[in-house]
Motif scaffolding. Structure first.
Motif, PDB file in Angstrom:
ATOM      1  N   TYR A   1       5.165   5.161 -14.465  1.00  0.00           N
ATOM      2  CA  TYR A   1       4.437   4.460 -13.406  1.00  0.00           C
ATOM      3  C   TYR A   1       3.271   3.643 -13.961  1.00  0.00           C
ATOM      4  CZ  TYR A   1       6.892   6.924  -9.644  1.00  0.00           C
ATOM      5  OH  TYR A   1       7.836   7.398  -8.776  1.00  0.00           O
ATOM      6  N   TYR A   2       2.631   4.172 -14.999  1.00  0.00           N
ATOM      7  CA  TYR A   2       1.448   3.466 -15.499  1.00  0.00           C
ATOM      8  C   TYR A   2       1.807   2.104 -16.066  1.00  0.00           C
ATOM      9  CZ  TYR A   2       2.547   4.491 -20.410  1.00  0.00           C
ATOM     10  OH  TYR A   2       3.141   4.550 -21.643  1.00  0.00           O
ATOM     11  N   HIS A   3       3.068   1.940 -16.544  1.00  0.00           N
ATOM     12  CA  HIS A   3       3.486   0.633 -17.046  1.00  0.00           C
ATOM     13  C   HIS A   3       3.440  -0.416 -15.936  1.00  0.00           C
ATOM     14  CE1 HIS A   3       4.911   1.878 -21.030  1.00  0.00           C
ATOM     15  NE2 HIS A   3       5.414   2.950 -20.460  1.00  0.00           N
TER      16      HIS A   3
ATOM     17  N   GLY B   1      -0.866  11.750  -9.854  1.00  0.00           N
ATOM     18  CA  GLY B   1      -1.802  12.862  -9.852  1.00  0.00           C
ATOM     19  C   GLY B   1      -1.148  14.167 -10.254  1.00  0.00           C
ATOM     20  N   GLU B   2       0.083  14.365  -9.812  1.00  0.00           N
ATOM     21  CA  GLU B   2       0.810  15.567 -10.209  1.00  0.00           C
ATOM     22  C   GLU B   2       1.067  15.583 -11.708  1.00  0.00           C
ATOM     23  OE1 GLU B   2       4.331  15.534  -7.886  1.00  0.00           O
ATOM     24  OE2 GLU B   2       3.295  15.781  -5.970  1.00  0.00           O
ATOM     25  N   LEU B   3       1.395  14.433 -12.248  1.00  0.00           N
ATOM     26  CA  LEU B   3       1.713  14.356 -13.677  1.00  0.00           C
ATOM     27  C   LEU B   3       0.500  14.650 -14.550  1.00  0.00           C
ATOM     28  CD1 LEU B   3       4.034  11.232 -13.886  1.00  0.00           C
ATOM     29  CD2 LEU B   3       4.663  13.596 -14.285  1.00  0.00           C
ATOM     30  N   LEU B   4      -0.689  14.272 -14.079  1.00  0.00           N
ATOM     31  CA  LEU B   4      -1.888  14.461 -14.896  1.00  0.00           C
ATOM     32  C   LEU B   4      -2.203  15.938 -15.152  1.00  0.00           C
ATOM     33  CD1 LEU B   4      -4.225  11.705 -13.402  1.00  0.00           C
ATOM     34  CD2 LEU B   4      -2.972  11.658 -15.562  1.00  0.00           C
ATOM     35  N   GLN B   5      -1.538  16.824 -14.433  1.00  0.00           N
ATOM     36  CA  GLN B   5      -1.750  18.248 -14.648  1.00  0.00           C
ATOM     37  C   GLN B   5      -1.012  18.754 -15.891  1.00  0.00           C
ATOM     38  OE1 GLN B   5      -0.848  20.498 -11.039  1.00  0.00           O
ATOM     39  NE2 GLN B   5      -1.216  18.663  -9.815  1.00  0.00           N
ATOM     40  N   TYR B   6      -0.134  17.913 -16.432  1.00  0.00           N
ATOM     41  CA  TYR B   6       0.701  18.350 -17.547  1.00  0.00           C
ATOM     42  C   TYR B   6       0.272  17.670 -18.849  1.00  0.00           C
ATOM     43  CZ  TYR B   6       3.740  19.917 -13.755  1.00  0.00           C
ATOM     44  OH  TYR B   6       4.246  20.523 -12.634  1.00  0.00           O
ATOM     45  N   THR B   7       0.661  18.269 -19.956  1.00  0.00           N
ATOM     46  CA  THR B   7       0.415  17.666 -21.264  1.00  0.00           C
ATOM     47  C   THR B   7       1.354  16.484 -21.444  1.00  0.00           C
ATOM     48  OG1 THR B   7       2.077  18.992 -22.417  1.00  0.00           O
ATOM     49  CG2 THR B   7      -0.144  19.946 -22.180  1.00  0.00           C
ATOM     50  N   PRO B   8       1.053  15.563 -22.395  1.00  0.00           N
ATOM     51  CA  PRO B   8       1.973  14.444 -22.635  1.00  0.00           C
ATOM     52  C   PRO B   8       3.389  14.909 -22.963  1.00  0.00           C
ATOM     53  CG  PRO B   8      -0.135  14.038 -23.697  1.00  0.00           C
ATOM     54  CD  PRO B   8      -0.190  15.445 -23.174  1.00  0.00           C
ATOM     55  N   GLN B   9       3.497  16.033 -23.707  1.00  0.00           N
ATOM     56  CA  GLN B   9       4.813  16.542 -24.054  1.00  0.00           C
ATOM     57  C   GLN B   9       5.570  17.002 -22.812  1.00  0.00           C
ATOM     58  OE1 GLN B   9       1.979  17.426 -25.565  1.00  0.00           O
ATOM     59  NE2 GLN B   9       2.272  16.324 -27.510  1.00  0.00           N
ATOM     60  N   GLU B  10       4.842  17.662 -21.914  1.00  0.00           N
ATOM     61  CA  GLU B  10       5.474  18.118 -20.677  1.00  0.00           C
ATOM     62  C   GLU B  10       5.832  16.944 -19.769  1.00  0.00           C
ATOM     63  OE1 GLU B  10       3.398  22.494 -20.033  1.00  0.00           O
ATOM     64  OE2 GLU B  10       2.277  20.682 -19.513  1.00  0.00           O
ATOM     65  N   ARG B  11       4.962  15.926 -19.733  1.00  0.00           N
ATOM     66  CA  ARG B  11       5.223  14.763 -18.889  1.00  0.00           C
ATOM     67  C   ARG B  11       6.480  14.020 -19.330  1.00  0.00           C
ATOM     68  NH1 ARG B  11      -0.486  14.013 -18.953  1.00  0.00           N
ATOM     69  NH2 ARG B  11      -0.359  12.335 -20.479  1.00  0.00           N
TER      70      ARG B  11
ATOM     71  N   GLU C   1       0.805  -1.220   0.000  1.00  0.00           N
ATOM     72  CA  GLU C   1       0.000   0.000   0.000  1.00  0.00           C
ATOM     73  C   GLU C   1       0.841   1.274   0.000  1.00  0.00           C
ATOM     74  OE1 GLU C   1      -0.242  -2.524   2.060  1.00  0.00           O
ATOM     75  OE2 GLU C   1      -2.329  -3.003   2.613  1.00  0.00           O
ATOM     76  N   GLU C   2       1.953   1.273   0.777  1.00  0.00           N
ATOM     77  CA  GLU C   2       2.772   2.472   0.877  1.00  0.00           C
ATOM     78  C   GLU C   2       3.289   2.917  -0.491  1.00  0.00           C
ATOM     79  OE1 GLU C   2       3.923   0.027   4.595  1.00  0.00           O
ATOM     80  OE2 GLU C   2       2.885  -0.264   2.681  1.00  0.00           O
ATOM     81  N   ASP C   3       3.753   1.976  -1.283  1.00  0.00           N
ATOM     82  CA  ASP C   3       4.314   2.349  -2.575  1.00  0.00           C
ATOM     83  C   ASP C   3       3.230   2.645  -3.596  1.00  0.00           C
ATOM     84  OD1 ASP C   3       6.874   2.317  -1.703  1.00  0.00           O
ATOM     85  OD2 ASP C   3       7.389   0.356  -2.518  1.00  0.00           O
ATOM     86  N   LEU C   4       2.085   2.018  -3.435  1.00  0.00           N
ATOM     87  CA  LEU C   4       0.980   2.335  -4.332  1.00  0.00           C
ATOM     88  C   LEU C   4       0.500   3.772  -4.088  1.00  0.00           C
ATOM     89  CD1 LEU C   4      -0.857   1.312  -6.535  1.00  0.00           C
ATOM     90  CD2 LEU C   4      -2.391   0.410  -4.787  1.00  0.00           C
ATOM     91  N   LEU C   5       0.423   4.177  -2.829  1.00  0.00           N
ATOM     92  CA  LEU C   5       0.030   5.551  -2.504  1.00  0.00           C
ATOM     93  C   LEU C   5       1.055   6.550  -3.020  1.00  0.00           C
ATOM     94  CD1 LEU C   5      -1.331   5.048   1.125  1.00  0.00           C
ATOM     95  CD2 LEU C   5      -2.666   5.611  -0.918  1.00  0.00           C
ATOM     96  N   TYR C   6       2.323   6.179  -2.941  1.00  0.00           N
ATOM     97  CA  TYR C   6       3.387   7.051  -3.458  1.00  0.00           C
ATOM     98  C   TYR C   6       3.197   7.286  -4.957  1.00  0.00           C
ATOM     99  CZ  TYR C   6       8.031   8.189  -5.279  1.00  0.00           C
ATOM    100  OH  TYR C   6       9.081   8.758  -5.962  1.00  0.00           O
ATOM    101  N   VAL C   7       2.873   6.224  -5.659  1.00  0.00           N
ATOM    102  CA  VAL C   7       2.669   6.332  -7.108  1.00  0.00           C
ATOM    103  C   VAL C   7       1.455   7.192  -7.427  1.00  0.00           C
ATOM    104  CG1 VAL C   7       2.043   5.022  -9.178  1.00  0.00           C
ATOM    105  CG2 VAL C   7       3.848   4.186  -7.664  1.00  0.00           C
ATOM    106  N   ILE C   8       0.355   6.969  -6.701  1.00  0.00           N
ATOM    107  CA  ILE C   8      -0.863   7.751  -6.953  1.00  0.00           C
ATOM    108  C   ILE C   8      -0.601   9.239  -6.747  1.00  0.00           C
ATOM    109  CG2 ILE C   8      -3.186   8.213  -6.074  1.00  0.00           C
ATOM    110  CD1 ILE C   8      -3.410   5.200  -5.498  1.00  0.00           C
TER     111      ILE C   8
END
Length: 397
Positions: free
Chosen positions: A79-81, A60-70, A49-56
């Motif tokens: 992480y999604y892989h 969440g921070e990454l979703l604020q950016y465009t794919p190019q910015e990410r 759980e600890e590492d899953l929460l870290y990833v989430i």
């Protein structure tokens, strides 16, 4: 797809060929499709759980950016892989006989005598070359053209002499020549990276290729009388499952009798204490692993055959992300793989192998503590993931 040459290096005399099959038809070369385009599905890795929460949190921070910015971020973009079902397009695989071909060192880029750069020899990568059209013409007119028929086992990552890429990108090319006439195969020669370490030579011997059949390129390029261009994957680290398993099975049966029953009973810890990217608190970690009957191994001290035998007997393989963990290809299906990732340095490619081999893949994140990615592992997290792994295994028995 981006052209493999930078704009400044393209000239009116050099051209880029994007469709080798059409070129082969035009010249009357043999071109054989081995497998058609496919989609390979890979399932998530397991964690605590600890590492899953870290990833989430970071996701969440990454979703604020465009794919190019990410794409400018580090490991977070991948992480999604680890945590999603992912679909990878696996392109057509083929072999093509090309007369009078130039092979560029170390990437395996192929150029024809008509000065056409074969983009499909690049495994989907962008690359610049230093050779100019006049130099290439001179090499084709040179009397040093090597006689015979060659198979190039170079790849985009040949320069790194990396065990993982050798297994995933280079060796699967040999699966594409299996259907050739046995006499024809005996006369083939194989181009391998300059300075090839023992595992390259040893793996080829296990596959029936002797050292006198290999050539290591030391020059910028070589020109051969005939080349069999084998494309076993569209991108590095994304092997075609069929070709990958064909070579894996051949390596395994070259060492272990196919009829023998291989019991999965060993718990293996793959140590990097004598390599880069060490676990700095390994002594503390070993106290935990001893309780769970793990044996410590150093793959760099073992021959390839010894590693094949050892990993074929493993029920659990645990260790830091690195070359040794890729020996999981020799484990039986159902083996548990526990991979320790440094938060700043990790790749998910071993999860792909776990899916191919029907292994149960687990991971935890350690803390990066140095510029060369040494890792500190939380003992409590490690013990927690081990208890989950063992509970999972016992529930299946």
């Amino acid at each position: 797809m981006t052209d493999p040459l930078s704009h400044s290096e393209q000239t009116s005399e050099l051209s880029i060929n994007n469709n080798l099959e059409e070129l082969a038809k035009r010249h009357g070369w043999s071109f054989e499709v081995i497998s058609t385009l496919d989609i390979q599905i890979h399932y998530p890795s397991n964690t605590i759980e600890e590492d899953l929460l870290y990833v989430i949190q970071h996701w969440g921070e990454l979703l604020q950016y465009t794919p190019q910015e990410r794409s400018k971020f580090g490991r977070e973009e991948e992480y999604y892989h680890l945590h999603c079902v992912t679909n990878y397009k696996i392109g057509q695989t083929f072999r093509c006989f090309i007369p009078r071909a130039l092979v560029v060192n170390p990437t395996g880029l192929v150029i024809t005598s008509d000065l056409e750069i074969i983009r499909q020899s690049l495994d989907g990568q962008k690359i610049n070359i230093n050779l100019k059209a006049r130099q290439i013409k001179d090499k084709f007119n040179d009397s040093k053209i090597l006689s015979g028929t060659y198979v190039s086992l170079l790849s985009y990552w040949s320069h790194s002499l990396n065990f993982a890429h050798w297994l995933m990108d280079c060796l699967p090319k040999l699966a594409l020549i299996e259907s050739l006439d046995s006499n024809a195969k005996k006369n083939l020669k194989f181009i391998i990276p300059d300075g090839s370490p023992p595992y390259i030579v040893d793996s080829l011997k296990l596959l029936g290729i002797q050292e006198n059949q290999t050539i290591q390129i030391q020059e910028e390029s070589i020109t051969v009388e005939n080349l069999i261009l084998c494309r076993a994957a569209e991108n590095p680290g994304r092997p075609n499952k069929m070709h990958f398993l064909a070579i894996r099975n051949k390596l395994l049966t070259s060492v272990i009798d196919a009829e023998s029953v291989r019991l999965s009973f060993r718990r293996i810890y793959v140590s990097r204490s004598q390599s880069s990217r060490k676990i700095v608190n390994e002594a503390e970690i070993l106290q935990i692993l001893t309780k769970y009957d793990f044996e410590v191994i150093h793959c760099e001290k073992m021959t390839l055959a010894e590693q094949i035998i050892l990993f074929s007997e493993a029920e659990i393989v645990l260790g830091s992300h690195g070359a040794g963990m890729y020996n999981q290809i020799f484990c039986n299906s159902g083996t548990s793989i526990v991979e320790i990732y440094n938060k700043e340095y990790w790749y998910h490619s071993s999860r792909i192998i776990s899916n191919f081999m029907e292994h149960k893949h687990w991971h935890i994140f350690g803390e990066n503590i140095s510029s060369d990615w040494e890792t500190w592992v939380d003992p409590l997290k490690l013990e927690k993931v081990l208890s989950l792994v063992l509970h999972d295994r016992s529930s299946k028995n």
